[in-house]
Motif scaffolding. Sequence first.
Motif, PDB file in Angstrom:
ATOM      1  N   GLN A 159       0.836  -1.206   0.000  1.00 22.52           N
ATOM      2  CA  GLN A 159       0.000   0.000   0.000  1.00 22.52           C
ATOM      3  C   GLN A 159       0.873   1.259   0.000  1.00 22.52           C
ATOM      4  O   GLN A 159       0.535   2.245  -0.656  1.00 22.52           O
ATOM      5  CB  GLN A 159      -0.938  -0.033   1.222  1.00 22.52           C
ATOM      6  CG  GLN A 159      -1.972   1.071   1.250  1.00 22.52           C
ATOM      7  CD  GLN A 159      -3.088   0.881   0.214  1.00 22.52           C
ATOM      8  OE1 GLN A 159      -3.045  -0.044  -0.600  1.00 22.52           O
ATOM      9  NE2 GLN A 159      -4.054   1.757   0.230  1.00 22.52           N
ATOM     10  N   ASP A 162       1.924   1.657  -3.416  1.00 22.24           N
ATOM     11  CA  ASP A 162       0.752   1.997  -4.225  1.00 22.24           C
ATOM     12  C   ASP A 162       0.449   3.495  -4.142  1.00 22.24           C
ATOM     13  O   ASP A 162       0.203   4.145  -5.157  1.00 22.24           O
ATOM     14  CB  ASP A 162      -0.451   1.184  -3.716  1.00 22.24           C
ATOM     15  CG  ASP A 162      -1.590   1.152  -4.705  1.00 22.24           C
ATOM     16  OD1 ASP A 162      -1.382   0.633  -5.806  1.00 22.24           O
ATOM     17  OD2 ASP A 162      -2.676   1.663  -4.371  1.00 22.24           O
ATOM     18  N   TRP A 165       3.217   5.844  -5.909  1.00 22.57           N
ATOM     19  CA  TRP A 165       3.583   5.325  -7.228  1.00 22.57           C
ATOM     20  C   TRP A 165       4.384   6.339  -8.060  1.00 22.57           C
ATOM     21  O   TRP A 165       5.207   5.975  -8.880  1.00 22.57           O
ATOM     22  CB  TRP A 165       2.337   4.870  -7.999  1.00 22.57           C
ATOM     23  CG  TRP A 165       1.345   5.977  -8.261  1.00 22.57           C
ATOM     24  CD1 TRP A 165       0.296   6.319  -7.471  1.00 22.57           C
ATOM     25  CD2 TRP A 165       1.325   6.885  -9.361  1.00 22.57           C
ATOM     26  NE1 TRP A 165      -0.388   7.371  -8.016  1.00 22.57           N
ATOM     27  CE2 TRP A 165       0.216   7.743  -9.169  1.00 22.57           C
ATOM     28  CE3 TRP A 165       2.117   7.049 -10.497  1.00 22.57           C
ATOM     29  CZ2 TRP A 165      -0.102   8.759 -10.071  1.00 22.57           C
ATOM     30  CZ3 TRP A 165       1.795   8.065 -11.399  1.00 22.57           C
ATOM     31  CH2 TRP A 165       0.702   8.911 -11.180  1.00 22.57           C
ATOM     32  N   ILE A 178       3.900  -4.766  -6.452  1.00 20.67           N
ATOM     33  CA  ILE A 178       2.805  -4.180  -5.646  1.00 20.67           C
ATOM     34  C   ILE A 178       1.637  -5.166  -5.576  1.00 20.67           C
ATOM     35  O   ILE A 178       1.049  -5.390  -4.516  1.00 20.67           O
ATOM     36  CB  ILE A 178       2.332  -2.835  -6.256  1.00 20.67           C
ATOM     37  CG1 ILE A 178       3.449  -1.793  -6.157  1.00 20.67           C
ATOM     38  CG2 ILE A 178       1.068  -2.333  -5.561  1.00 20.67           C
ATOM     39  CD1 ILE A 178       3.061  -0.408  -6.679  1.00 20.67           C
ATOM     40  N   LYS A 182       0.003  -6.359  -2.149  1.00 21.72           N
ATOM     41  CA  LYS A 182      -1.284  -5.861  -1.667  1.00 21.72           C
ATOM     42  C   LYS A 182      -2.454  -6.816  -1.939  1.00 21.72           C
ATOM     43  O   LYS A 182      -3.471  -6.724  -1.278  1.00 21.72           O
ATOM     44  CB  LYS A 182      -1.579  -4.443  -2.188  1.00 21.72           C
ATOM     45  CG  LYS A 182      -1.923  -4.328  -3.629  1.00 21.72           C
ATOM     46  CD  LYS A 182      -2.502  -2.950  -3.952  1.00 21.72           C
ATOM     47  CE  LYS A 182      -3.206  -3.031  -5.288  1.00 21.72           C
ATOM     48  NZ  LYS A 182      -3.949  -1.879  -5.661  1.00 21.72           N
ATOM     49  N   LYS A 237      -3.886   6.916 -11.363  1.00 26.85           N
ATOM     50  CA  LYS A 237      -2.923   5.919 -10.879  1.00 26.85           C
ATOM     51  C   LYS A 237      -2.734   4.796 -11.906  1.00 26.85           C
ATOM     52  O   LYS A 237      -3.714   4.220 -12.381  1.00 26.85           O
ATOM     53  CB  LYS A 237      -3.430   5.329  -9.561  1.00 26.85           C
ATOM     54  CG  LYS A 237      -2.362   4.559  -8.820  1.00 26.85           C
ATOM     55  CD  LYS A 237      -2.767   4.304  -7.402  1.00 26.85           C
ATOM     56  CE  LYS A 237      -3.746   3.160  -7.301  1.00 26.85           C
ATOM     57  NZ  LYS A 237      -4.191   2.937  -5.935  1.00 26.85           N
ATOM     58  N   SER A 239      -1.976   1.216 -13.719  1.00 23.83           N
ATOM     59  CA  SER A 239      -2.209  -0.185 -13.384  1.00 23.83           C
ATOM     60  C   SER A 239      -1.600  -0.994 -14.526  1.00 23.83           C
ATOM     61  O   SER A 239      -1.225  -0.420 -15.553  1.00 23.83           O
ATOM     62  CB  SER A 239      -3.712  -0.460 -13.306  1.00 23.83           C
ATOM     63  OG  SER A 239      -4.279  -0.284 -14.594  1.00 23.83           O
TER      64      SER A 239
END
Length: 286
Positions: A159, A162, A165, A178, A182, A237, A239
């Motif tokens: 986290q 995360d 980032w 990550i 997580k 964010k 991914s």
Amino acid sequence: MELGDYLKEKKKIVDEYLENQLPSEKINPSLIHRSIRYSVLNGGKRLRPILTMMTAELLGKPYQSVLPAAAGIELIHCFSLVHDDLPCMDDDDYRRGKLTSHKVFGEGIAVLTGDALLVMGLDFICNNAEVEGVSKESVLQVIKKVLDMLGTRKMLGGQVEDINWQFREQNHNNILDIYLKKTSALICASLETGALLSQANEEEISSLSQFGENIGLAFQITDDLLDLQQDKKDNEKPSYPAIFGIEKSKEEIKEYCNKAKENLLTFGNRAELFYKLVDYVQYRKE
Ligand code: GRG
């Protein structure tokens, strides 16, 4: 048995257990108990406690022998979701199709609800020591395993990375790192909880742990892919699918699902439901 029927049946068992064991809203301080019940009894899939119960059954034990710990794992999962949704984290307004806890109860109560769920989750796991046929030593091993999973090298550390980032290069290995921390860590702990309480041997525990890592990676990439396809995330964010695209993500999901199936070879055709679960993760639409 069909996996869909199995998941439905076991979800009902977990839901009923939680409904009965969580403190009533009538007990003071009522507000936090209301918030706890709101944050837990809200339609989760209950995959993690189901994994714990499936593992017990895979090893020839009744699901009842691991039910308190399985429910505890779900509370810990709910704690992570409540905190993850906070404005200082992912800042989400909706969870499981309903307003997030901080939207309904305010930030302060949502933070405390997460704290309470973590403590209660560990307490539920301790309660598993009262189940007939379960050794107290195995419950201690589970507590140690779960604390390790929660720590700075796993879930909490994942986290941290995360939310920070921007300060790390978003490459293949860093993103998967990550995800391992997580998401896979809690999935591994769910499986290992079932295994430890059912006196699994070293080979079985190691296979289940590797299975958890692989299925966890596939699960999280699918989760992000579904978010991307349904345009759910409004923050920027990155991914795996956002960076590498839909096709590469699907290839990656397939690869981790294939590896997860290889990890099941230890159990032969006793693991039939687990194989079906891998297909469910690979092709899930929600
Ligand atoms: C461990 C001390 C400590 C802090 C927690 C907030 C946090 C650190 C971690 C959050 C990790 C997180 C939210 C990962 C996402 C995992 C994920 C894919 C959640 C969705 O799981 P589903 O689809 O959800 O199983 P349901 O609602 O069905 O339970």
